[in-house]
Scaffold this motif. Structure first.
Motif: not given
Length: 421
Positions: A98, A123, A125-128, A159
């Motif tokens: 990142s 943790s 970040d499934r959308e990323l 998701r």
């Protein structure tokens, strides 16, 4: 246990640092130098420590140094087996990616690996991860490592599972469209059966009925791969999917089979699927013709006999009793008993059309029972057919009026029966 960021750990171990500008520049270079020396002896953990300290002192890195930090983290992760420690390093490499992206030093060639690390982090970040997987697979195409295909589809499933009710419909559609797209990729790239089975398992956990599948399938049917072998594999995947979802009555099922037969007219399985589709549509004439083609293709005698039984069954269903009898009586092997049931019922059902007199026509029922008893002796189920046809035997008055014959020839079948037994 909560994972402590490696950067915090390193600063707690080394103490806080503040430097004048010249000192900071020298220390920045020193940390990078030490990290380089660590890399020469493959001491990746120490290299990570020095690169992270250097990043803070240097006020951030350029693309080359972020690549070295990330490379060191990746190598360190490969050598760690303790779960908590490994998770800490994974969290750190995710954060480093990142920071690298923010600094303009991120290379999109790492999209798939970065997405995989995100899913392994504490943790995720499934959308990323979804964005990175989609971009990475679109870029790599058939060169995509198949492990990423499974990982990507698992993330879509995760998701969906975590979504609130109002968001599930869109993610369900994504699972359907992704499934078709990935299935095509799996075929095109000659990936393993296991990869297809893995995504199918997730797919079946969410998509359970025909109505969900068909709208999405239409678009993919219009854009099938051009390579014949890839196209065949893709079409067969879709056929099997519709079969499992009980979509065999859908026009798309028949269209897919037609495509497959056109691609491989000598495929026995394709011809049998086509016949099954015709039978489901009560198109028995087409089914019979297709089964005859299949029988001509079959090389194994046992398979030929099985197909002959299927032809006899279709002929009987079409009320073509004489043809059904002729086919059924020729069947040998495993299906002989069931074929004799068809032969017996065909004779019984056709009784009123065979014989010059009422007496002769009634004698057909005797032959029907003989065939059914032979079938029963082979273990086939005859239901109440035997008693039904026996009730239609010539009566004692019929026998008396016809001089109690010991033998009657059934001209339709070229056999004789004894009505006086």
């Amino acid at each position: 246990m909560k994972i402590i960021n490696l950067i915090l750990v390193i600063f707690l171990m080394t103490g806080s640092m503040s430097f004048a500008q010249d000192d900071a520049e020298r220390e920045c270079k020193r940390m990078r130098f030490l990290a380089g020396e660590d890399l020469k002896i493959k001491n990746y953990k120490s290299a990570v420590k020095h690169y992270i300290l250097g990043e803070e002192i240097c006020g951030g890195y350029d693309a080359a140094n972020y690549n070295r930090l990330i490379g060191s983290l990746r190598n360190a992760i490969n050598g760690i087996t303790e779960p908590t420690e490994k998770m800490a390093y994974i969290d750190t490499v995710v954060a480093a990616y990142s920071r690298s992206e923010t600094a303009g030093g991120y290379n999109q060639k790492d999209d798939l690996l970065r997405a995989a690390f995100i899913l392994q982090s504490s943790s995720p970040d499934r959308e990323l991860a979804n964005t990175l997987f989609r971009r990475g697979i679109a870029t790599q195409g058939s060169a995509t490592a198949e492990g990423y295909v499974s990982y990507f589809y698992y993330n879509t499933y995760a998701r969906f599972s975590a979504a609130k009710e109002e968001g599930k419909a869109a993610l369900k559609q994504a699972m359907i469209s992704d499934y078709f797209e990935l299935s095509t990729l799996i075929s095109k790239a000659s990936m393993s059966v296991k990869t297809q089975e893995t995504i199918t398992e997730y797919f079946n956990a969410v998509v359970r009925n025909c109505d969900d599948v068909l709208p999405e399938l239409k678009g993919y049917m219009e854009n099938l791969p051009s390579d014949p072998e890839v196209k065949k594999a893709t079409v067969m995947n879709f056929i099997e999917l519709l079969d499992k979802k009980n979509c065999t009555d859908a026009p798309e099922y028949g269209q897919l089979i037609d495509v497959y037969v056109e691609l491989d007219p000598t495929s026995l399985d394709a011809q049998l699927m086509k016949a099954k589709f015709f039978i489901s549509k009560n198109k028995t004439s087409e089914a019979i013709n297709t089964l005859k083609t299949a029988r001509g293709i079959a090389t194994d005698d046992a398979k030929k006999q099985e197909i002959s039984y299927m032809i006899a069954s279709a002929q009987f269903k079409a009320n073509s009793y004489k043809a059904a009898y002729t086919t059924a009586i020729s069947v040998t092997g495993e299906h002989k008993g069931k074929a004799l049931v068809i032969a017996g019922k065909s004779v019984g059902s056709n009784a009123n059309n065979c014989g010059a007199s009422t007496f002769e026509r009634k004698c057909n029922n005797i032959y029907a029972v003989e065939l059914l008893e032979r079938a029963k002796a082979l273990g086939a189920s005859t239901g109440n057919s035997i008693s039904s046809y026996k009730s239609r035997y010539p009566t004692s008055d019929d026998l008396f009026q016809n001089s109690n014959p010991q033998s009657v020839t059934l001209t339709c079948y070229g056999v004789t029966v004894n009505p006086s037994k």
